[in-house]
Motif scaffolding. Structure first.
Motif, PDB file in Angstrom:
ATOM      1  N   LEU C  17       0.798  -1.210   0.000  1.00  0.00           N
ATOM      2  CA  LEU C  17       0.000   0.000   0.000  1.00  0.00           C
ATOM      3  C   LEU C  17       0.845   1.282   0.000  1.00  0.00           C
ATOM      4  O   LEU C  17       0.326   2.373   0.070  1.00  0.00           O
ATOM      5  CB  LEU C  17      -0.925   0.015   1.227  1.00  0.00           C
ATOM      6  N   ALA C  18       2.190   1.113  -0.052  1.00  0.00           N
ATOM      7  CA  ALA C  18       3.058   2.291   0.004  1.00  0.00           C
ATOM      8  C   ALA C  18       2.752   3.217  -1.163  1.00  0.00           C
ATOM      9  O   ALA C  18       2.470   2.770  -2.273  1.00  0.00           O
ATOM     10  CB  ALA C  18       4.514   1.840  -0.058  1.00  0.00           C
ATOM     11  N   VAL C  19       2.778   4.528  -0.892  1.00  0.00           N
ATOM     12  CA  VAL C  19       2.463   5.488  -1.952  1.00  0.00           C
ATOM     13  C   VAL C  19       3.695   6.302  -2.311  1.00  0.00           C
ATOM     14  O   VAL C  19       4.592   6.497  -1.490  1.00  0.00           O
ATOM     15  CB  VAL C  19       1.324   6.443  -1.526  1.00  0.00           C
ATOM     16  N   THR C  20       3.723   6.761  -3.535  1.00  0.00           N
ATOM     17  CA  THR C  20       4.850   7.562  -4.007  1.00  0.00           C
ATOM     18  C   THR C  20       4.702   8.990  -3.473  1.00  0.00           C
ATOM     19  O   THR C  20       3.602   9.396  -3.068  1.00  0.00           O
ATOM     20  CB  THR C  20       4.853   7.607  -5.535  1.00  0.00           C
ATOM     21  N   PRO C  21       5.793   9.774  -3.508  1.00  0.00           N
ATOM     22  CA  PRO C  21       5.683  11.171  -3.041  1.00  0.00           C
ATOM     23  C   PRO C  21       4.627  11.962  -3.808  1.00  0.00           C
ATOM     24  O   PRO C  21       3.920  12.790  -3.250  1.00  0.00           O
ATOM     25  CB  PRO C  21       7.086  11.731  -3.297  1.00  0.00           C
ATOM     26  N   ALA C  22       4.508  11.701  -5.128  1.00  0.00           N
ATOM     27  CA  ALA C  22       3.499  12.429  -5.920  1.00  0.00           C
ATOM     28  C   ALA C  22       2.096  12.094  -5.423  1.00  0.00           C
ATOM     29  O   ALA C  22       1.238  12.971  -5.302  1.00  0.00           O
ATOM     30  CB  ALA C  22       3.636  12.064  -7.392  1.00  0.00           C
ATOM     31  N   GLU C  23       1.887  10.813  -5.127  1.00  0.00           N
ATOM     32  CA  GLU C  23       0.562  10.410  -4.627  1.00  0.00           C
ATOM     33  C   GLU C  23       0.306  11.014  -3.253  1.00  0.00           C
ATOM     34  O   GLU C  23      -0.807  11.414  -2.938  1.00  0.00           O
ATOM     35  CB  GLU C  23       0.473   8.883  -4.551  1.00  0.00           C
ATOM     36  N   GLN C  24       1.385  11.048  -2.453  1.00  0.00           N
ATOM     37  CA  GLN C  24       1.241  11.653  -1.115  1.00  0.00           C
ATOM     38  C   GLN C  24       0.808  13.115  -1.227  1.00  0.00           C
ATOM     39  O   GLN C  24      -0.052  13.575  -0.492  1.00  0.00           O
ATOM     40  CB  GLN C  24       2.569  11.575  -0.361  1.00  0.00           C
ATOM     41  N   ALA C  25       1.443  13.824  -2.184  1.00  0.00           N
ATOM     42  CA  ALA C  25       1.098  15.239  -2.379  1.00  0.00           C
ATOM     43  C   ALA C  25      -0.350  15.374  -2.812  1.00  0.00           C
ATOM     44  O   ALA C  25      -1.073  16.266  -2.366  1.00  0.00           O
ATOM     45  CB  ALA C  25       2.024  15.855  -3.432  1.00  0.00           C
ATOM     46  N   GLN C  26      -0.775  14.433  -3.674  1.00  0.00           N
ATOM     47  CA  GLN C  26      -2.161  14.458  -4.149  1.00  0.00           C
ATOM     48  C   GLN C  26      -3.127  14.213  -2.985  1.00  0.00           C
ATOM     49  O   GLN C  26      -4.147  14.888  -2.855  1.00  0.00           O
ATOM     50  CB  GLN C  26      -2.359  13.353  -5.175  1.00  0.00           C
ATOM     51  N   ILE C  27      -2.769  13.243  -2.138  1.00  0.00           N
ATOM     52  CA  ILE C  27      -3.627  12.919  -0.989  1.00  0.00           C
ATOM     53  C   ILE C  27      -3.707  14.120  -0.052  1.00  0.00           C
ATOM     54  O   ILE C  27      -4.778  14.480   0.445  1.00  0.00           O
ATOM     55  CB  ILE C  27      -3.071  11.680  -0.247  1.00  0.00           C
ATOM     56  N   ALA C  28      -2.533  14.769   0.148  1.00  0.00           N
ATOM     57  CA  ALA C  28      -2.519  15.947   1.035  1.00  0.00           C
ATOM     58  C   ALA C  28      -3.389  17.051   0.460  1.00  0.00           C
ATOM     59  O   ALA C  28      -4.128  17.726   1.182  1.00  0.00           O
ATOM     60  CB  ALA C  28      -1.076  16.435   1.207  1.00  0.00           C
ATOM     61  N   GLN C  29      -3.329  17.221  -0.864  1.00  0.00           N
ATOM     62  CA  GLN C  29      -4.146  18.252  -1.527  1.00  0.00           C
ATOM     63  C   GLN C  29      -5.633  17.950  -1.352  1.00  0.00           C
ATOM     64  O   GLN C  29      -6.434  18.841  -1.037  1.00  0.00           O
ATOM     65  CB  GLN C  29      -3.761  18.282  -3.022  1.00  0.00           C
ATOM     66  N   LEU C  30      -5.998  16.683  -1.522  1.00  0.00           N
ATOM     67  CA  LEU C  30      -7.401  16.290  -1.354  1.00  0.00           C
ATOM     68  C   LEU C  30      -7.852  16.523   0.088  1.00  0.00           C
ATOM     69  O   LEU C  30      -8.971  16.979   0.340  1.00  0.00           O
ATOM     70  CB  LEU C  30      -7.592  14.820  -1.731  1.00  0.00           C
ATOM     71  N   ASP C  31      -6.955  16.198   1.031  1.00  0.00           N
ATOM     72  CA  ASP C  31      -7.305  16.421   2.446  1.00  0.00           C
ATOM     73  C   ASP C  31      -7.546  17.894   2.728  1.00  0.00           C
ATOM     74  O   ASP C  31      -8.452  18.262   3.473  1.00  0.00           O
ATOM     75  CB  ASP C  31      -6.188  15.891   3.356  1.00  0.00           C
ATOM     76  N   ARG C  32      -6.709  18.757   2.106  1.00  0.00           N
ATOM     77  CA  ARG C  32      -6.881  20.200   2.291  1.00  0.00           C
ATOM     78  C   ARG C  32      -8.242  20.639   1.738  1.00  0.00           C
ATOM     79  O   ARG C  32      -8.969  21.411   2.358  1.00  0.00           O
ATOM     80  CB  ARG C  32      -5.760  20.964   1.578  1.00  0.00           C
ATOM     81  N   LEU C  33      -8.568  20.106   0.548  1.00  0.00           N
ATOM     82  CA  LEU C  33      -9.851  20.455  -0.060  1.00  0.00           C
ATOM     83  C   LEU C  33     -11.011  20.001   0.818  1.00  0.00           C
ATOM     84  O   LEU C  33     -11.993  20.712   0.999  1.00  0.00           O
ATOM     85  CB  LEU C  33      -9.980  19.797  -1.441  1.00  0.00           C
ATOM     86  N   ARG C  34     -10.884  18.793   1.382  1.00  0.00           N
ATOM     87  CA  ARG C  34     -11.952  18.270   2.237  1.00  0.00           C
ATOM     88  C   ARG C  34     -12.127  19.164   3.468  1.00  0.00           C
ATOM     89  O   ARG C  34     -13.244  19.449   3.887  1.00  0.00           O
ATOM     90  CB  ARG C  34     -11.618  16.845   2.679  1.00  0.00           C
TER      91      ARG C  34
END
Lengths: 212, 283, 394
Positions: C17-34
């Motif tokens: 389930l490890a995620v790449t840094p790009a995916e991490q950034a995307q997840i962080a962006q989605l969390d900010r939007l939420r």
């Protein structure tokens, strides 16, 4: 509308934000809007103060309005299938409840249970909650009690094709006493992972039938 | 061929000006390009206005000042879609597409639309027959002998497409203002349309229906042309640009995606009905 | 033991389930939007909770005080649990302020905890609330009711659903209700001790929209600056310094919609060692962003008016006609000038409380003055002065 106001409105068309994509509105933001074309009178009632009402002698030109509301959740925050279902949940479950109550008048004295079949547990809970409320709104008696299957039944039923699995589960609910004689089950089903529609089936006395 | 049924005329909220009336009323379907994987990027030319003088004035102004057409989905067209319109979602499903001509769709335009929708579903694996006119209640009776496919399998899905005008604006005042400012302020023409889609099974049972509504706005003038050209060139992301056939592509993509999802939903709904039928037949 | 095995299995899958840094950034962006969305919708959710409780005060579900367990609050899918805590707290607070609902929230840890019950029919793992027979045996249910609240974002609508279930073996739902509000509707922020129905709140809003009466008292700070003459004038002219004015008076409107307003103001200007002045000004304004002023967005007015002012002091010599030279400016200690002006401008107001405006003014008597240039020339009129104002209405 008097000539001055008409001229002012025409000039303001250039500075007022238009919901269509343009210099001040991105396509992305524009797609977030849900809009409807309504009459001037409806627009004045729904958004008081934002639109000049019709004069007592009518307007110089016929006018209409496009009312837009921004979606609460932006695209990408939820899976497309979940978003498609949740964004119109109230409408969908109202239709399902109305169908259940009208198509099966023979079950009017039963107590309804609701069971959702959707891959996401969170969305399932939402569907169940909304369906119970919709059934109550249609005057049905509804219970929060869950229907259960033994682990062995689950093991067998989950391997069956959908057309066989739901009737089999229904028979087991009746056999294990989880769904009694005074009960009826309304199952809300997402049958295919690629569809965005919800289907409904009814289980009563161990017999299954699809409603829609 | 039946095509005489008239569409209920959409509410025209504004008195159309002489040269924007027919032109804008029919703009939306001219924006529909071919399905995604066959898209040549060439939309059907917009129909010219009926009045020659108006056409001359409009053409002169449009050519002299430049214009930008943008498309905005109002409702239904921007709904999330799960299916991939290029995948074989409807393998071996026999389908009839009925395009109903009327005040908002001429026979020529009806044919074009039907051909394109037919291509869309054929690429998804369906066996498609197109019909100009509304679907009849009885199975297959809308088809002539030429249109009836060689296969004897019954029609599984019957998709009926109709269009309505929701409104067309009166642009004469904005043209006057635009001309007074040497087209620095744009003349704005807009129209809203609805595409009503109804899908039934072979026996006429309703499987799915939806009304897809959108809006098209054309701004004429050097000011808007220059500002948007600069925005497209310097700071808009590629997927946010407005010039060229972008509006046609966007509208086509939305329409095809929604039609694909509706057809898929209808297909699953039909399976449910088929599963219901034997159960109801039991004593 | 089974739970332990499950946990081990989940941990073993961690690598996959490890995620790449790009995916991490995307997840962080989605969390900010939420988080942003949760921030935006929580007032609307509070409004729905208020309306729910108001409904209970107007038409109580229970005839007498009844113990209710808050069994669950769920928030829109994708918006996390921070919003859930806010709604729970708000609901509890509003219920505590409104005892006439007859709903007494009680704590019941057994109800919400997961209980495992083994019997001859098998082993059942469930929340206490979902299995009232077990709950009764462990002494938790006893005559209580459970309240379930769900908030969901459905397109542009925020929908609140609530149901009350009696905690008896059959778990009958005794009451349910669905409320919704459009995302764009301003939050009403009703006081918890003085709840109102949505219809009453709308009436209040419309009353507020129609104004605080037809006359207001403005207090205005204005600065008028004067255009410098062209540099090729010979001798070179000397423009007057910027003038600061403090004005007040009355502003009248024929209707509470305030589409047309007229004001009559008196003003004073005083800068020691430079100039002093008095003025009167009349102005008519027209609202151009609608037919009635708005409570929720700024209003834009255009206006035209006249002013009569008298100024004196060393700084006012440039208003003299014929045009004074530099020596005159030094030697004339206290010239007094009377000026008549006309102006046109625009005024942006917020809730008819504060406003900012700008205008162009012409001084016809000084159209030939070599001490004044022009900011704008149009319609055959030379506008020599540019003014800006900040106004407060009382």
């Amino acid at each position: 509308m008097n000539p001055f106001a008409l001229l002012a409105a025409a000039l303001l068309a250039y500075v007022r934000p238009d919901p269509a994509p343009g210099l001040l509105m991105s396509k992305e933001r524009s797609r977030q809007l849900e809009c409807a074309v309504v009459t001037t009178q409806a627009a004045v009632e729904r958004r008081p103060g934002q639109l000049a009402p019709e004069g007592s002698r009518g307007d110089m030109a016929d006018r209409g309005a496009v009312l837009c509301s921004e979606r609460l959740l932006r695209a990408g925050l939820r899976a497309p299938r979940d978003e498609a279902i949740l964004s119109t949940l109230e409408l969908r479950v109202s239709e399902l409840a109305a169908t259940a109550v009208s198509v099966r008048p023979d079950l009017s004295d039963r107590t309804w249970r609701v069971e959702p079949f959707h891959p996401s547990a969170q969305v399932s809970a939402k569907i169940a909650f909304a369906t119970k409320n919709a059934l109550m709104a249609h005057g049905a008696a509804v219970s929060d009690r869950l229907v259960t299957l033994a682990a062995g039944d689950v093991d067998v039923i989950t391997r069956m094709a959908p057309d066989l699995a739901y009737p089999a589960a229904c028979a087991r609910y009746a056999a294990n006493g989880s769904l009694g004689e005074g009960d009826a089950l309304l199952a809300v089903v997402l049958r295919d992972p690629l569809e965005t529609a919800l289907h409904a089936g009814v289980c009563a006395d161990g017999r299954w039938s699809w409603l829609r | 061929m039946r095509g005489g049924e008239r569409l209920a005329r959409g509410r025209s909220t504004l008195r159309p000006g002489p040269f924007v009336d027919q032109n804008l009323r029919r703009r939306w379907k001219s924006q529909v390009t071919l399905p995604p994987h066959t898209n040549t990027g060439a939309p059907i030319p917009t129909r010219l206005p009926r009045s020659p003088a108006a056409a001359l004035v409009l053409s002169g102004l449009a050519l002299g000042s430049g214009c930008v057409t943008v498309y905005q989905p109002l409702s239904g067209l921007q709904q999330p879609v799960v299916v991939d319109p290029t995948a074989p979602n409807l393998s071996d499903v026999r389908m009839a597409v009925y395009c109903v001509p009327g005040p908002a769709l001429s026979r020529w335009e009806t044919n074009k639309l039907c051909q394109r929708v037919s291509t869309l579903f054929e690429h998804q694996g369906a066996l498609v027959t197109t019909v100009e006119g509304p679907a009849a209640d009885g199975e297959d009776d809308a088809l002539t002998d030429d249109e009836r496919p060689v296969m004897e399998a019954p029609i599984a899905l019957r998709m009926e497409l109709r269009s309505r005008d929701l409104y067309t604006n009166n642009a004469s005042l904005s043209w006057a203002i635009s001309l007074m400012t040497a087209t620095v302020l744009p003349a704005v023409e807009e129209s809203a349309f609805a595409v009503d889609v109804v899908i039934r099974d072979g026996s006429g049972f309703l499987l799915a229906s939806e009304s897809l509504q959108g809006r098209l706005i054309t701004r004429y003038g050097v000011g808007t042309w220059a500002a948007n050209r600069a925005a497209d060139t310097y700071w808009r992301r590629e997927d946010q640009r407005l010039f060229g056939d972008i509006s046609s592509h966007d509208l086509s993509e939305d329409l095809y995606r929604q039609l694909s999802q509706l057809a898929y939903n209808a297909r699953v709904q039909r399976q449910v009905l088929e599963a219901r039928a034997p159960a109801e037949a039991r004593p | 033991m089974r739970t332990l095995a499950l946990a081990v299995a989940l941990l073993a899958g961690g690598e996959a389930l490890a995620v790449t840094p790009a995916e991490q950034a995307q997840i962080a962006q989605l969390d900010r939007l939420r988080a942003q969305v949760a921030d935006q919708v929580h007032l609307a959710a509070f409004d729905l909770v208020d309306e729910l409780v108001y409904g209970w005060t107007a038409d109580p579900v229970f005839p007498s005080e009844t113990q209710v367990v808050l069994a669950g609050v769920t928030v829109p899918v994708g918006l996390g649990t921070g919003l859930q805590a806010l709604i729970e707290n708000h609901l509890a607070a509003v219920l505590a302020e409104n005892p006439s609902t007859h709903v007494q929230l009680v704590h019941c840890p057994q109800c919400t905890a997961v209980v495992v019950h083994s019997g001859p029919e098998g082993t059942v793992i469930s929340r206490g609330i979902d299995d009232p027979e077990v709950l009764e045996r462990i002494g938790g249910g006893g005559g209580k009711h459970a309240l379930f609240v769900d908030v969901e974002a459905e397109g542009a609508w925020l929908v609140l659903r609530a149901r009350l279930t009696r905690l008896t073996p059959d778990l009958p739902i005794v009451w349910s209700h669905t409320l919704s509000t459009a995302a764009g509707t301003p939050a009403l922020l009703r006081q918890p001790t003085h709840l109102k129905s949505a219809a009453e709140a709308r009436r209040e809003y419309l009353d507020a929209l129609s104004g605080r009466g037809n006359s207001l008292i403005p207090l205005r700070f204005a600065v008028r600056s004067y255009a410098a003459p062209p540099s090729w004038y010979d001798p070179p002219g000397t423009p007057p310094p910027p003038f600061l004015w403090l004005q007040s008076g009355v502003e009248l409107a024929p209707t509470s919609a305030r589409a047309w307003t007229a004001s009559l103001l008196a003003g004073v200007s005083y800068i020691p060692q430079a100039y002093q002045g008095l003025m009167t000004q009349a102005r008519i304004s027209r609202l151009i962003t609608g037919r009635a002023r708005s409570l929720t967005r700024p209003d834009l007015y255009v206006f035209g008016g006249i002013a009569m002012m008298t100024v004196w002091g060393p700084g006012t010599a440039s208003f003299q006609a014929p045009t004074p030279n530099g020596d005159d400016l030094l030697t004339v200690a206290s010239p007094r000038e009377i000026l008549g002006t006309f102006h046109l401008g625009a005024d942006l107001r917020l809730g008819n409380r504060i406003g900012i405006s700008a205008f162009l003014e012409t001084l016809p008597a000084l159209s030939q003055s070599e001490n004044l240039g022009e900011y704008y020339y149009g319609l055959g009129i030379s506008f020599q002065s540019l003014g800006s104002e900040v106004t407060f209405w009382f």
